[in-house]
Design a protein around this motif. Structure first.
Motif, mmCIF file in Angstrom:
data_model
loop_
_atom_site.group_PDB
_atom_site.id
_atom_site.type_symbol
_atom_site.label_atom_id
_atom_site.label_comp_id
_atom_site.label_asym_id
_atom_site.label_seq_id
_atom_site.Cartn_x
_atom_site.Cartn_y
_atom_site.Cartn_z
ATOM 1 N N VAL A 139 8.411 76.958 44.940
ATOM 2 C CA VAL A 139 7.229 77.812 44.789
ATOM 3 C C VAL A 139 5.945 76.994 44.871
ATOM 4 O O VAL A 139 4.969 77.383 45.521
ATOM 5 C CB VAL A 139 7.280 78.595 43.457
ATOM 6 C CG1 VAL A 139 5.981 79.367 43.242
ATOM 7 C CG2 VAL A 139 8.464 79.558 43.455
ATOM 8 N N THR A 140 5.934 75.806 44.213
ATOM 9 C CA THR A 140 4.717 74.985 44.174
ATOM 10 C C THR A 140 4.785 73.761 45.074
ATOM 11 O O THR A 140 3.796 73.034 45.190
ATOM 12 C CB THR A 140 4.459 74.509 42.732
ATOM 13 O OG1 THR A 140 5.580 73.710 42.293
ATOM 14 C CG2 THR A 140 4.298 75.696 41.787
ATOM 15 N N SER A 141 5.956 73.530 45.691
ATOM 16 C CA SER A 141 6.190 72.358 46.546
ATOM 17 C C SER A 141 6.058 71.037 45.794
ATOM 18 O O SER A 141 5.753 69.998 46.380
ATOM 19 C CB SER A 141 5.221 72.367 47.755
ATOM 20 O OG SER A 141 5.467 73.491 48.566
ATOM 21 N N GLU A 142 6.277 71.066 44.499
ATOM 22 C CA GLU A 142 6.239 69.835 43.706
ATOM 23 C C GLU A 142 7.552 69.064 43.836
ATOM 24 O O GLU A 142 8.622 69.650 43.944
ATOM 25 C CB GLU A 142 6.014 70.161 42.224
ATOM 26 C CG GLU A 142 4.623 70.625 41.883
ATOM 27 C CD GLU A 142 4.466 70.835 40.388
ATOM 28 O OE1 GLU A 142 3.617 70.149 39.788
ATOM 29 O OE2 GLU A 142 5.170 71.677 39.817
ATOM 30 N N ARG A 143 7.456 67.751 43.802
ATOM 31 C CA ARG A 143 8.619 66.872 43.776
ATOM 32 C C ARG A 143 8.619 66.114 42.455
ATOM 33 O O ARG A 143 7.565 65.667 41.998
ATOM 34 C CB ARG A 143 8.587 65.892 44.951
ATOM 35 C CG ARG A 143 8.671 66.555 46.319
ATOM 36 C CD ARG A 143 8.561 65.528 47.432
ATOM 37 N NE ARG A 143 9.728 64.631 47.430
ATOM 38 C CZ ARG A 143 9.650 63.329 47.683
ATOM 39 N NH1 ARG A 143 8.479 62.762 47.921
ATOM 40 N NH2 ARG A 143 10.744 62.586 47.689
ATOM 41 N N SER A 144 9.796 66.002 41.849
ATOM 42 C CA SER A 144 9.884 65.369 40.540
ATOM 43 C C SER A 144 11.095 64.458 40.450
ATOM 44 O O SER A 144 12.075 64.626 41.180
ATOM 45 C CB SER A 144 9.968 66.430 39.428
ATOM 46 O OG SER A 144 8.792 67.210 39.385
ATOM 47 N N GLY B 293 14.339 76.952 38.053
ATOM 48 C CA GLY B 293 13.879 77.166 39.429
ATOM 49 C C GLY B 293 13.764 75.917 40.276
ATOM 50 O O GLY B 293 13.416 76.004 41.463
ATOM 51 N N TRP B 294 14.046 74.738 39.701
ATOM 52 C CA TRP B 294 14.004 73.508 40.491
ATOM 53 C C TRP B 294 15.255 73.405 41.359
ATOM 54 O O TRP B 294 16.333 73.828 40.969
ATOM 55 C CB TRP B 294 13.948 72.293 39.564
ATOM 56 C CG TRP B 294 12.675 72.149 38.787
ATOM 57 C CD1 TRP B 294 12.404 72.671 37.548
ATOM 58 C CD2 TRP B 294 11.508 71.430 39.184
ATOM 59 N NE1 TRP B 294 11.142 72.324 37.150
ATOM 60 C CE2 TRP B 294 10.561 71.551 38.127
ATOM 61 C CE3 TRP B 294 11.160 70.688 40.307
ATOM 62 C CZ2 TRP B 294 9.302 70.965 38.173
ATOM 63 C CZ3 TRP B 294 9.904 70.100 40.357
ATOM 64 C CH2 TRP B 294 8.982 70.242 39.309
#
Length: 308
Positions: free
Chosen positions: A226-231, A204-205
């Protein structure tokens, strides 16, 4: 120690599960409603009188028999009977002493031997998601206590014993992991980088940067919608513990990112044996994890074709 009960019974701890939290988390008991049933009548094993009392309350003969039989099980089953229930999306089990106490609200309880357990005998959680629907449907029983039809399956789960067919599948899966790991290690660098990219996208990224631009601390930049995370994902075909620790230092000041993944398929011995400190936002993925994710992401055939 393997458990070997004489009988397995399911118990619903109160209407709508209203006794579950107290019985399992606090009092370590079994609890039965049926406030209308006379405690002394049950203690005296006068089941004919109990049956008649239900008929006098307006229940027909069949329903009165069902109520009586369930209450009799609660009062008379010995310490060799295994009791199970479902709570917090897990299977729970216990043994119990037939010492019945009437509580102030008219309900009845009997003590658990030790405590309720939500684990198999090796300490693995008995999550409902890992339990067959054949056993899970017991939750739909419209009464309070019933015999568990899936006796053998229940004992297999608690004693962590697998059927011949499951063992064969597990052995085949272990062999697949072993051989697939070799293919992954033999992938060309660009193909390995693409595999890692596909694994994250299957999860899902979304990729927001191109791969392979030779940036010191970044091979792939990802975003989770979905979570607005950046990696950040750093990919290495080979690496050492020293190199990994250096990258951890580089990651530390990057406060705009939520997670960092360091992915390597051929780790040096010191990196392979390294036990991380548990930093929640820095993840070290070695060959075993990469192989597992390749299979779960449905990318096994992709690896085979790239290796052909």
């Amino acid at each position: 120690m393997e458990i070997k009960p004489d009988k397995i019974l399911f118990i619903k701890l109160g209407e709508g599960g209203k006794y579950e939290k107290d019985c399992i988390e606090k009092s370590q008991t079994l609890r039965l409603g049926y406030q209308e049933s006379n405690h002394q009548t049950c203690i005296s094993n006068d089941w004919t009188t109990l049956h008649t009392s239900f008929q006098q309350l307006g229940f027909n003969k069949s329903v009165s028999t069902s109520h009586t039989n369930q209450i009799r099980l609660f009062y008379t089953e010995d310490e060799k009977t295994l009791w199970i229930t479902f709570y917090a999306n897990k299977l729970w089990w216990c043994f119990s002493r037939p010492v019945i106490t009437q509580l102030s609200d008219g309900s009845k309880s009997r003590p658990v031997i030790g405590k309720w357990s939500d684990e198999d005998i090796f300490g693995n959680k008995l999550l409902a998601s890992n339990i067959s629907g054949r056993l899970l449907k017991t939750q739909g029983f419209r009464g309070t206590i019933c015999k568990v039809i899936e006796r053998d399956y229940t004992l297999q789960k608690i004693n962590r014993k697998q059927s011949k067919e499951i063992l064969e599948v597990e052995n085949a899966l272990a062999k697949l992991n072993e051989k697939l790991a070799i293919l992954i290690q033999n992938l060309q660098w660009k193909d390995f980088e693409t595999l890692v990219d596909l694994i994250f996208r299957q999860a899902g990224w979304q990729r927001v940067s191109d791969t392979g631009k030779n940036q010191k601390t970044l091979d792939i930049e990802l975003f989770a919608p979905v979570t607005s995370e950046r990696s950040i994902v750093q990919i290495k075909s080979q690496s050492t513990l020293r190199e990994y620790l250096d990258y951890k230092e580089d990651f530390a000041p990057m406060n705009d990112y939520h997670r960092f993944f360091f992915v390597v398929h051929s780790a040096s011995n010191n990196l392979a044996n390294y036990k991380d400190s548990g930093d929640s936002n820095i993840h070290l993925y070695l060959l075993e994890k990469i192989t597992e994710l390749t299979i779960s992401s449905g990318l096994t055939e992709w690896v085979i074709k790239k290796s052909s």
